[in-house]
Write a protein that holds these residues in place. Structure first.
Motif, PDB file in Angstrom:
ATOM      1  N   PRO A  10       0.771  -0.980   0.198  1.00  0.00           N
ATOM      2  CA  PRO A  10       0.041  -0.198   0.049  1.00  0.00           C
ATOM      3  C   PRO A  10       0.876   1.337   0.129  1.00  0.00           C
ATOM      4  CG  PRO A  10      -0.894  -1.831   1.551  1.00  0.00           C
ATOM      5  CD  PRO A  10       0.373  -2.143   0.828  1.00  0.00           C
ATOM      6  N   PRO A  45      -7.791   3.705  -3.554  1.00  0.00           N
ATOM      7  CA  PRO A  45      -8.332   2.923  -2.438  1.00  0.00           C
ATOM      8  C   PRO A  45      -8.257   1.417  -2.806  1.00  0.00           C
ATOM      9  CG  PRO A  45      -9.839   4.386  -3.602  1.00  0.00           C
ATOM     10  CD  PRO A  45      -8.789   4.833  -4.133  1.00  0.00           C
ATOM     11  N   ALA A  46      -8.385   1.043  -4.286  1.00  0.00           N
ATOM     12  CA  ALA A  46      -8.578  -0.217  -4.719  1.00  0.00           C
ATOM     13  C   ALA A  46      -7.106  -1.041  -4.597  1.00  0.00           C
ATOM     14  CB  ALA A  46      -9.037  -0.188  -6.046  1.00  0.00           C
ATOM     15  N   CYS A  48      -4.633   0.280  -2.572  1.00  0.00           N
ATOM     16  CA  CYS A  48      -4.395   0.149  -1.270  1.00  0.00           C
ATOM     17  C   CYS A  48      -5.021  -0.921  -0.574  1.00  0.00           C
ATOM     18  CB  CYS A  48      -4.576   1.499  -0.342  1.00  0.00           C
ATOM     19  SG  CYS A  48      -3.539   2.803  -1.024  1.00  0.00           S
ATOM     20  N   SER A  49      -6.341  -1.329  -0.905  1.00  0.00           N
ATOM     21  CA  SER A  49      -6.483  -2.640  -0.237  1.00  0.00           C
ATOM     22  C   SER A  49      -6.224  -3.688  -0.275  1.00  0.00           C
ATOM     23  CB  SER A  49      -8.210  -2.665  -0.820  1.00  0.00           C
ATOM     24  OG  SER A  49      -8.100  -3.577  -1.948  1.00  0.00           O
ATOM     25  N   LEU A  51      -6.814  -5.965  -2.670  1.00  0.00           N
ATOM     26  CA  LEU A  51      -7.460  -7.026  -3.118  1.00  0.00           C
ATOM     27  C   LEU A  51      -8.017  -6.673  -4.367  1.00  0.00           C
ATOM     28  CD1 LEU A  51      -9.454  -7.390   0.250  1.00  0.00           C
ATOM     29  CD2 LEU A  51      -7.679  -8.898  -0.630  1.00  0.00           C
ATOM     30  N   GLY A  55      -5.464  -4.450  -6.833  1.00  0.00           N
ATOM     31  CA  GLY A  55      -4.853  -4.598  -5.467  1.00  0.00           C
ATOM     32  C   GLY A  55      -3.401  -4.581  -5.411  1.00  0.00           C
ATOM     33  N   ARG A  86     -14.886  -8.628  -6.415  1.00  0.00           N
ATOM     34  CA  ARG A  86     -14.244  -7.555  -5.667  1.00  0.00           C
ATOM     35  C   ARG A  86     -14.366  -6.500  -6.341  1.00  0.00           C
ATOM     36  NH1 ARG A  86     -12.884  -6.897  -0.788  1.00  0.00           N
ATOM     37  NH2 ARG A  86     -12.800  -9.218  -0.734  1.00  0.00           N
ATOM     38  N   ARG A  89     -17.614  -4.720  -5.421  1.00  0.00           N
ATOM     39  CA  ARG A  89     -17.749  -4.083  -4.230  1.00  0.00           C
ATOM     40  C   ARG A  89     -16.868  -2.753  -4.013  1.00  0.00           C
ATOM     41  NH1 ARG A  89     -17.518  -9.332  -3.352  1.00  0.00           N
ATOM     42  NH2 ARG A  89     -16.311 -10.400  -1.882  1.00  0.00           N
ATOM     43  N   GLN A  90     -15.682  -2.723  -4.625  1.00  0.00           N
ATOM     44  CA  GLN A  90     -15.024  -1.576  -4.427  1.00  0.00           C
ATOM     45  C   GLN A  90     -15.437  -0.414  -5.366  1.00  0.00           C
ATOM     46  OE1 GLN A  90     -11.319  -3.179  -6.258  1.00  0.00           O
ATOM     47  NE2 GLN A  90     -10.490  -3.517  -4.349  1.00  0.00           N
ATOM     48  N   SER A  94     -16.750   3.340  -3.542  1.00  0.00           N
ATOM     49  CA  SER A  94     -16.176   4.486  -4.126  1.00  0.00           C
ATOM     50  C   SER A  94     -17.400   5.420  -4.462  1.00  0.00           C
ATOM     51  CB  SER A  94     -15.326   4.302  -5.163  1.00  0.00           C
ATOM     52  OG  SER A  94     -14.002   3.429  -4.621  1.00  0.00           O
TER      53      SER A  94
END
Length: 201
Positions: A10, A45-46, A48-49, A51, A55, A86, A89-90, A94
């Motif tokens: 990340p 953010p995707a 940093c997650s 996943l 990711g 995934r 969901r991201q 967002s």
């Protein structure tokens, strides 16, 4: 150069997200730019997650003296369902549900131009090299590293997509043994036609 290839973390987001974006800015903008959010606002953010297909856990970097010069990922069609869920969901997290429907719709349209890879093909993606480091062989090193990961996982075939507007990248891929298998015409405004190249690992 004294280089190191390692998994992304990340903490690499500031360097990696622009490089991932550079691998297909028109496509990323078409799918993910919505309202006040740019494509990179979603990718950060995707990434940093850790996943999903965006990711950091799926990305590798080439680093020299603490500076990230290149990044990329590889996966197969076996990951398509998990990555799709995934990403959905991201996207909802967002954009919120209402705007997310538009993003998901544009993503599905983009998949007609750049479809998910076949189940038994090792697919290279998000290949980006920093502007100041281009022409130094880093793209080749990254691709060869990703190919080795595919061989170790038992894959016998690798593939990637390249925009017809990026002949320099296509020339590199062809030097490394990739051969044109399909050309897909784009019906998406601002997004170029794409070519699907593959090779035997």
């Amino acid at each position: 150069m004294s280089l190191m290839i390692r998994r992304a973390t990340p903490a690499d987001a500031d360097a990696c997200v622009p490089l991932i974006y550079s691998s297909g800015p028109a496509a990323f903008e078409r799918v993910f730019a919505s309202g006040q959010l740019s494509a990179q606002d979603f990718l950060r953010p995707a990434f940093c997650s850790g996943l999903g297909q965006f990711g950091c856990q799926q990305h590798w970097v080439i680093e020299e003296n603490g500076q990230i010069l290149a990044t990329g990922t590889a996966y197969s069609g076996r990951d398509t369902l998990a990555y799709g869920l995934r990403s959905a969901r991201q996207i909802i997290a967002s954009y919120g549900l209402g705007a997310a429907l538009g993003v998901l719709g544009r993503g599905l349209a983009m998949e007609r131009l750049i479809p998910p890879p076949p189940r038994n093909t090792w697919y290279l993606a998000h290949l980006g090299v920093a502007t100041q480091a281009r022409g130094q062989g880093l793209g080749q090193q990254l691709i060869e590293h990703l190919e080795q990961q595919g061989r170790a996982a038992g894959f016998e075939r690798a593939a990637l997509d390249v925009a017809v507007s990026n002949p320099r990248a296509q020339a590199l891929y062809e030097r490394l043994g990739y051969r044109l298998e399909k050309e897909r015409r784009s019906t998406i405004a601002g997004v170029a036609d794409h070519r699907y190249l593959a090779k035997v690992l």
